[in-house]
Scaffold this active site. Structure first.
Site, PDB file in Angstrom:
ATOM      1  N   CYS A  88     -22.810   4.419  22.709  1.00 55.97           N
ATOM      2  CA  CYS A  88     -23.973   4.460  21.825  1.00 55.97           C
ATOM      3  C   CYS A  88     -25.212   4.744  22.656  1.00 55.97           C
ATOM      4  CB  CYS A  88     -24.129   3.167  21.041  1.00 55.97           C
ATOM      5  SG  CYS A  88     -24.572   1.749  22.067  1.00 55.97           S
TER       6      CYS A  88
ATOM      7  N   CYS B 206     -26.113   2.770  25.804  1.00 60.48           N
ATOM      8  CA  CYS B 206     -25.436   3.130  27.055  1.00 60.48           C
ATOM      9  C   CYS B 206     -26.229   4.203  27.808  1.00 60.48           C
ATOM     10  CB  CYS B 206     -24.027   3.661  26.771  1.00 60.48           C
ATOM     11  SG  CYS B 206     -22.946   2.510  25.924  1.00 60.48           S
TER      12      CYS B 206
ATOM     13  N   CYS C 287       2.422  23.695  58.526  1.00 70.70           N
ATOM     14  CA  CYS C 287       2.753  22.317  58.884  1.00 70.70           C
ATOM     15  C   CYS C 287       1.735  21.370  58.269  1.00 70.70           C
ATOM     16  CB  CYS C 287       2.791  22.132  60.401  1.00 70.70           C
ATOM     17  SG  CYS C 287       1.164  22.382  61.162  1.00 70.70           S
TER      18      CYS C 287
ATOM     19  N   CYS D 100      -1.967  21.902  58.845  1.00 69.87           N
ATOM     20  CA  CYS D 100      -2.652  22.895  58.004  1.00 69.87           C
ATOM     21  C   CYS D 100      -3.203  22.246  56.738  1.00 69.87           C
ATOM     22  CB  CYS D 100      -1.696  24.020  57.604  1.00 69.87           C
ATOM     23  SG  CYS D 100      -1.032  24.963  58.982  1.00 69.87           S
TER      24      CYS D 100
ATOM     25  N   ASP E  83     -47.385  41.203  25.315  1.00 63.57           N
ATOM     26  CA  ASP E  83     -47.608  42.338  26.201  1.00 63.57           C
ATOM     27  C   ASP E  83     -47.283  43.615  25.416  1.00 63.57           C
ATOM     28  OD1 ASP E  83     -47.962  43.757  28.670  1.00 63.57           O
ATOM     29  OD2 ASP E  83     -45.791  43.915  28.785  1.00 63.57           O
TER      30      ASP E  83
ATOM     31  N   ASP F 158     -42.057  40.792  29.635  1.00 62.08           N
ATOM     32  CA  ASP F 158     -40.761  41.247  30.147  1.00 62.08           C
ATOM     33  C   ASP F 158     -40.147  40.274  31.146  1.00 62.08           C
ATOM     34  OD1 ASP F 158     -42.188  41.616  32.461  1.00 62.08           O
ATOM     35  OD2 ASP F 158     -42.204  43.801  32.364  1.00 62.08           O
TER      36      ASP F 158
ATOM     37  N   ASP G 162     -45.035  39.801  33.942  1.00 64.83           N
ATOM     38  CA  ASP G 162     -45.835  38.822  33.203  1.00 64.83           C
ATOM     39  C   ASP G 162     -45.512  37.383  33.586  1.00 64.83           C
ATOM     40  OD1 ASP G 162     -47.055  40.860  31.580  1.00 64.83           O
ATOM     41  OD2 ASP G 162     -45.165  41.031  30.527  1.00 64.83           O
TER      42      ASP G 162
END
Length: 795
Positions: A17, A20, A84, A87, A496, A690, A694
């Site tokens: 809820c 929390c 092995c 690795c 613009d 754009d 701007d």
């Protein structure tokens, strides 16, 4: 935002809820250099922190200590090259130290690895590259777990819990009917042992999740929905258990049992949580729809051979073959062939776009009619589609300011409810019904059960999730709930001109010469890279004019050009150029003035000392501009054009689209000043541009809106991105904001009204506990359902 901050998103489990989420948020924000926002609906924590002062482990440990969990993304890899144990140990060690990786388990025998990681800090590609840098090869496991599948599995589990709980509660419900209507049931139904056998598994097995949640919260001196449910149902169960004991000892022959109350409350709450979870999963429909667009496989070209590989294996620079009707797997550039591309799923543009060699294509868009070879430019999380998905996910996880009040109330709500419940019990026991324990207990339980603040916590985030998703489906990207909320307060839109109101590329609008003159004109201009020259050559191509090579070419700065084509001397340019060459243009003056009044760049054409006509070029207005601006004005907004172009051209464009206020001849760095100036008049301002030139103005405005195709710069620069450049999406974005805020207010009203009305009704004894449980469960469902109405609304 914190200085030197790092951003992380954590998936939180165990929240039930608003108390929390509020508790986690409060605790995290008390940490030094941590700014956290916790969203109950998305079950995510959006955190900015200073890595110089705070480690990720400090944050995750704090959440863990509060009793909540963190869900990590999981990736399973097939690893080749290991020989092995050293690795596998090496890979495990390196991955374990990688920032964002929570756990890595590498299995030498199966040559596989399972890695838990946080996708906001590290990507699958990063993990795969880490393994590759160690000298091994890692590939995605074919059957890696899918998030959607996990959600389905969770819903299935919840459904079965509801079914089992309902089956066990059914016999107890029958006893309730006996209490209510006096039905004569077989004696077995009223037997305390019979009722205890059915109620116990519901209370302590199916309802165990509430006990776990309550314990974790109380351990940290916090209280949430689980605490209310546990206190209410346990009181009913334990009192019934006491009644069973008195019946066994012979102290009473007709014990008062409330096993049915505790069992039915838990069943109803489980059912409500199931419905709520299912409804909440529907609020992420936009994300699911975007993810479905992603391509699974790619046809990669290696050593001249085409191979089908998972798209995750494509790396930047790879060459791919894409057939007609297929989707482009990643963002790329065409290196062979030409085609038309349907980009509607990304940009909203319904008309296919022609693509030649060198043209960029967006991943997941459809190659319509030509087999092409492309080179990958962006892969994995860097593609435009992934950028869009990321923006939508982040927006759905961010809180709107309107939610802060609800969060604050939720934080104090549960302790207050417990206090009200206690007062209710005492008033009933000592005043309303002195010495009578049962009505006091029933009233107190009803208060506890009905008062859960779940609906209050879900009221805002669910609407924000649906609203931002609805926007994404329509090509409108809100970067956060706060921007979605603030948009509804706008009263001024500054736009613009170039690339926003206009197409951003000049086009020939008028030509008064003959075909031969056009051929000579286009041939003279074809070698120039000037935008006006390109507009003329494009016009000639559209009119099937065949251009020839230029013998000589000379650009005259500020005046025009001089060229020789097929032995003819051609001049193109201003009045001054013609005057300097002793050419009489008086008969064209009226036409020139009219064209210039309309904001067009008019050029005179002369060949072999004879004036042949005029060509006029203009950056034309977008088809949707006039309708979009009318819609904005109809919404009561003031529209202003802010441009660096000259006043005459700007005014002409403004006339075409019915904009009354024009601020022209403004340098890019001055645009932010004019935005601030209008804000200082008390206006709430949106700046539309754009997203690149701007950027300062976009950042200064209350809401920055970028017109673009989803490019990263545009998305980063603005609060809202309009994909594809369709201006009619502007008023639709504002409409969506108004409808979302109205939906939030409806949710908050009913959530507040529900708790305000429900608590006193329960305290006065007019509400049976099981009815309170049903009301509490369905209040959350009703809030989420109301939010989902936004998916069907028209914008």
């Amino acid at each position: 935002m914190l200085s030197s901050s790092k951003h992380i998103v954590l998936n939180i489990t165990g929240m039930t809820c608003a108390a929390c989420s509020s508790r986690i948020e409060k605790v995290l924000n008390k940490m030094e250099d941590v700014d956290a926002r916790v969203n109950l609906a998305t079950e995510k924590a959006d955190i900015n922190y200073n890595p110089d002062h705070v480690e990720i482990e400090d944050i995750t440990n704090r959440i863990d200590n509060l009793g909540y969990g963190i869900e990590y993304d999981t990736v399973e890899l097939d690893i080749t090259g290991m020989t092995c144990a050293a690795c596998s140990s090496r890979i495990e060690k390196v991955l374990g130290k990688t920032d964002g990786v929570n756990n890595a388990a590498v299995n030498l025998a199966t040559e596989s690895a399972v890695i838990k990681y946080n996708s906001s800090l590290v990507s699958r590609d990063d993990i795969i590259n880490k393994v590759g840098n160690l000298g091994y090869q890692a590939k995605m496991k074919k059957n890696s777990e899918d998030k959607g599948l996990k959600k389905e599995q969770e819903l299935t589990r919840m459904k079965w819990k509801v079914i089992i709980s309902a089956v066990l509660s059914a016999p107890l419900l029958i006893t309730m009917l006996d209490h209510l209507f006096g039905i004569n049931l077989p004696a077995i139904f009223m037997n305390p042992w019979f009722q205890l056998v059915f109620a116990t598994p519901v209370q302590f097995i199916l309802g165990w999740q509430f006990y776990v949640g309550a314990y974790k919260n109380l351990k940290n001196f916090n209280a949430n929905m689980d605490v209310l449910v546990v206190m209410g149902t346990s009181a009913a169960f334990l009192y019934s258990l006491y009644g069973t004991y008195t019946w066994m000892t012979g102290a009473t022959t007709h014990p008062h049992l409330y096993f049915e109350t505790s069992a039915i409350i838990i069943t109803l709450i489980l059912f409500g949580k199931y419905l709520e979870t299912r409804a909440k999963s529907n609020t992420t429909g936009a994300i699911k729809a975007l993810m479905k667009l992603q391509v699974k496989d790619a046809r990669i070209i290696r050593n001249g051979v085409e191979l089908m590989v998972p798209v995750e294996e494509v790396i930047e620079g790879d060459h791919l073959s894409v057939k007609p009707g297929e989707k482009f797997p990643v963002d790329a550039v065409i290196v062979k062939g030409h085609t038309s591309v349907d980009e509607s799923m990304i940009t909203g543009e319904s008309i296919p776009i022609e693509k030649e060699i060198g043209a960029g294509v967006i991943g997941s868009t459809v190659n319509q009619n030509g087999a092409v070879e492309v080179q990958a430019t962006k892969v994995g999380k860097d593609t435009a589609l992934q950028s869009i998905i990321r923006v939508v996910e982040e927006a759905q996880g961010k809180k709107a300011p309107i939610q802060r009040m609800a969060d604050m109330i939720s934080g104090y709500f549960v302790p207050i409810v417990i206090l009200i419940s206690l007062i209710t019990f005492l008033v009933w026991f000592f005043l309303a019904s002195p010495g009578d324990f049962e009505p006091a207990l029933i009233a107190a339980i009803s208060v506890l059960v009905i008062a859960c603040p779940c609906a209050l916590g879900l009221a805002t985030p669910t609407s924000i999730m649906v609203g931002t998703g609805k926007g994404a489906e329509n090509g409108i990207l809100f970067k956060g709930g706060e921007h979605l909320e603030k948009t509804h307060s706008l009263d001024t839109v500054i736009m613009d001109k170039t690339g926003t109101i206009t197409k951003g590329r000049p086009e020939v609008t008028d030509f008064t010469g003959d075909t031969d003159t056009l051929r000579l004109l286009a041939s003279a201009e074809k070698g120039s890279e000037h935008p006006l020259a390109q507009a003329i050559t494009s016009y000639a191509t559209e009119n099937d004019i065949t251009m020839v090579d230029v013998e000589t070419f000379n650009a005259i700065p500020g005046h025009g050009i001089e060229a020789v084509v097929e032995g003819s001397r051609i001049l193109v340019g201003t009045r001054k150029l013609m005057s300097e060459n002793n050419l009489n243009i008086d008969h064209l003056e009226e036409t020139m003035v009219q064209l210039e009044y309309e904001g067009k760049t008019a050029m005179i054409i002369a060949t072999d000392h004879q004036v042949k006509g005029i060509v006029a070029v203009q950056d034309t207005v977008k088809d949707s501009a006039e309708a979009a601006i009318k819609a904005l004005r109809d919404q009561g907004l003031q529209v202003v054009m802010l441009t660096g172009d000259n006043t005459r051209t700007a005014t002409a464009i403004a006339r075409q689209v019915n904009i009354d206020t024009v601020i022209a001849e403004v340098l890019p760095e001055e645009k932010a000043y004019y935005v601030k100036k209008i804000q200082d008049e008390g206006r709430v301002v949106a700046m539309v541009g754009d997203g690149i030139n701007d950027a300062p103005a976009l950042a200064t405005a209350d809401i920055g809106i970028a017109i673009g195709t989803g490019a990263e710069v545009a998305i980063e620069a603005a609060d809202i991105t309009i994909l594809g450049g369709e201006l009619t999406l502007l008023p639709r974005a504002i409409t969506l904001s108004h409808k979302t805020i109205r939906n939030i207010k409806q949710n908050l009203f009913w959530a507040f009204a529900y708790n305000t009305a429900g608590i006193p009704i329960a305290a006065l004894g007019f509400l049976a506990p099981w009815v309170a449980g049903a009301a509490m469960a369905f209040s959350s469902v009703s809030v989420v359902s109301n939010a989902l109405r936004l998916k069907r609304t028209r914008i």
